[in-house]
Design a protein around this motif. Structure first.
Motif, short mmCIF file in Angstrom:
data_model
loop_
_atom_site.label_atom_id
_atom_site.label_comp_id
_atom_site.label_asym_id
_atom_site.label_seq_id
_atom_site.Cartn_x
_atom_site.Cartn_y
_atom_site.Cartn_z
N ARG A 132 0.77 -1.34 -0.01
CA ARG A 132 -0.08 -0.08 0.18
C ARG A 132 0.89 1.40 0.05
N LYS A 168 -11.99 8.02 2.72
CA LYS A 168 -12.19 6.99 3.86
C LYS A 168 -12.41 5.63 2.93
N VAL A 171 -9.14 4.60 1.43
CA VAL A 171 -7.79 4.02 2.56
C VAL A 171 -8.45 2.49 2.75
N GLU A 177 -1.45 6.65 0.84
CA GLU A 177 -1.42 7.98 1.27
C GLU A 177 -2.38 8.77 0.36
N LEU A 178 -2.73 9.86 0.65
CA LEU A 178 -3.62 10.67 -0.04
C LEU A 178 -2.83 12.02 -0.62
N VAL A 204 -8.73 9.62 8.21
CA VAL A 204 -8.19 8.29 7.74
C VAL A 204 -6.90 8.21 8.65
N SER A 205 -6.34 6.89 8.19
CA SER A 205 -5.01 6.54 8.86
C SER A 205 -3.83 6.60 8.38
N VAL A 206 -3.93 6.88 6.91
CA VAL A 206 -2.66 7.12 6.15
C VAL A 206 -2.22 8.45 6.00
N LYS B 112 -0.56 7.09 12.04
CA LYS B 112 -0.78 6.99 10.89
C LYS B 112 0.24 5.83 10.17
#
Lengths: 263, 198
Positions: A132, A168, A171, A177-178, A204-206, B112
């Motif tokens: 990812r 969301k 991800v 990554e965004l 988001v978590s990224v 993250k």
């Protein structure tokens, strides 16, 4: 001048990323710089930004015609042969095979936008095949009342979809990554859309890269502190030498934002 | 001679170019039979399970053990270092090369993930691999799984993200770096240069 705060120990830094728009293997907006032999050559520019301390580079093939694939691949190979910092390539990537070709030429990440919306499975297939961390999903968003809608085709075509919900979703599918561009701010040099950035970053978590609207050094600080971004991207501001990467880094350090200094 | 193991691992080109930049022409080996002696670099991008599957298909694990036993210098990069361990939470049930026993873990949710970008090394000991590399130097990471802190004999440097983790491992002739030296500008080039000169 205050001494720079360089003592922050083991801390992931906020990245500063120049973006180069390319077409037919040439940079569209050239650096206004006389010491470049060929300002339109993406490799020359990559070398320049590398020497200036850029943490990463993004190349966007803005025309992305299918007959331009080989030219793009050749450019990626030449960039990867010249500089030793990570870089992302986007524009017209429609399949896992397209991704593989670009990655095998030396790119670190692939950015997809329109094709992710048309074929969301491409995100999960790419993440499955390459991890990812290789898959950047670019989202072009424009404010509509209290929320933001997403756009495709370089911001020209509206898609009736909420930007935060889409963030969301991608991800979940495997984006690592965004890259968030505010179509309202882009080109204005009036600052990033920090509300949009923070809303997405919190959901988001990224890592989130801020794009669109940079005009001065405070805008970059705000994108990190208010917009909660992990990286900041700009194009013409750097190309026209209105601001250098070093100036932003020094301002970050003074504001206790972790930054790669010295690089 | 520097040999780079090609198991369709993604960042091969960048690793080749980094060595060429340093003045060596690495051999790219897709099968153990192609090896003609020298140091071995295992690059890596992507998934622990996929990497092990690809290495197994090409009969690399036994070969790598044999060469390590004979004293060849090994350098694993990113997933290439993780597979030197026994297993990973990324691919339960898949055996790694087990040069090191601990299991590779996933960063806990909250921060993250991936840990992506430039972070600095805390160096524990002086070693020829880190010649002219200053403590706190920045290197480029891109990973969601980490090697836990090891016995000090094996851990040459660590880094912190949501927790402390091993950034550089070493046991005798086996070396590994969690970051991407080929993308870590001057610091990364220095480490690869040092590896060439080991």
């Amino acid at each position: 001048m205050k001494p720079l705060n360089l003592q922050i120990k083991t801390m992931l830094v906020k990245r500063i990323i120049p973006c180069l728009d390319v077409t037919g293997g040439r940079v569209v907006k050239g650096v206004k710089f006389i010491d470049l032999v060929d300002a339109g050559d993406p490799v020359e520019q990559a070398r320049f930004y590398n020497s200036e301390g850029a943490d990463e580079l993004v190349f966007l093939d803005i025309t992305a015609s299918s007959d331009g694939r080989e030219i793009l691949q050749d450019m990626v190979r030449r960039v990867a042969s010249t500089i030793h910092i990570p870089f992302t390539v986007g524009g017209g990537i429609r399949s896992v095979e397209d991704m593989r070709e670009i990655l095998r030429c030396g790119a670190d990440k692939i950015s997809i936008n329109t094709s992710a919306i048309q074929t969301p499975d491409l995100i999960s297939q790419g993440a499955q095949a390459f991890g990812r961390q290789c898959i950047v999903v670019a989202i072009d968003a424009r404010r509509k009342g209290e929320s933001w809608d997403i756009y495709t085709h370089g911001g020209r075509k509206a898609v009736n979809m909420d930007a935060v919900e889409w963030a969301k979703k991608v991800v979940e599918l495997g984006a690592g990554e965004l890259l968030i561009t505010s179509m309202d701010s882009d080109g204005t040099q009036a600052g990033f859309d920090n509300e949009l950035l923070a809303r997405i970053s919190e959901n988001v978590s990224v890592p989130v890269i801020a794009s669109g609207g940079a005009g001065n050094v405070q805008h970059f600080i705000d994108a990190v502190k208010i917009g909660k971004s992990d990286a900041v991207l700009a194009a013409s501001l750097f190309h026209f030498r209105q601001l250098t990467i070093q100036e932003i880094k020094e301002a970050f350090a003074e504001n206790e934002i972790p930054v790669r200094l010295p690089y | 001679m520097i040999n780079i193991v090609d198991y369709e691992g993604g960042n091969l080109f960048s690793v080749i170019k980094a060595f060429e930049f340093l003045g060596v022409n690495p051999a790219v080996i897709t099968r153990p039979e192609e090896y003609e002696g020298g140091k071995i670099v295992i690059p890596g991008v992507g998934d622990f399970g996929d990497a092990m599957r690809a290495l197994n298909e090409r009969n690399f694990p036994a070969f790598l053990h044999e060469k390590a036993e004979e004293g060849a210098l090994l350098l694993g990069i990113c997933v290439g270092v993780q597979i030197l361990f026994s297993s990973s939470e990324e691919a339960p049930g898949v055996d790694g090369l087990s040069f090191f026993q601990p299991s590779v873990k996933r960063f806990s949710p909250g921060g993250k993930i991936p840990h992506m970008g430039w972070n600095n090394l805390t160096i524990h000991k002086s070693h020829p691999l880190l010649k002219n590399v200053a403590d706190n130097s920045y290197v480029y990471f891109a990973h969601s799984y980490y090697i836990p802190n090891l016995n000090e004999n094996f851990e040459m440097a660590h880094c912190e993200y949501s927790n402390s983790f091993t950034a550089i491992v070493n046991r005798e002739n086996i070396y590994g770096v969690q970051f991407h030296p080929e993308k870590s500008q001057k610091t990364g080039m220095q480490i690869l240069k040092n590896f060439i000169e080991l």
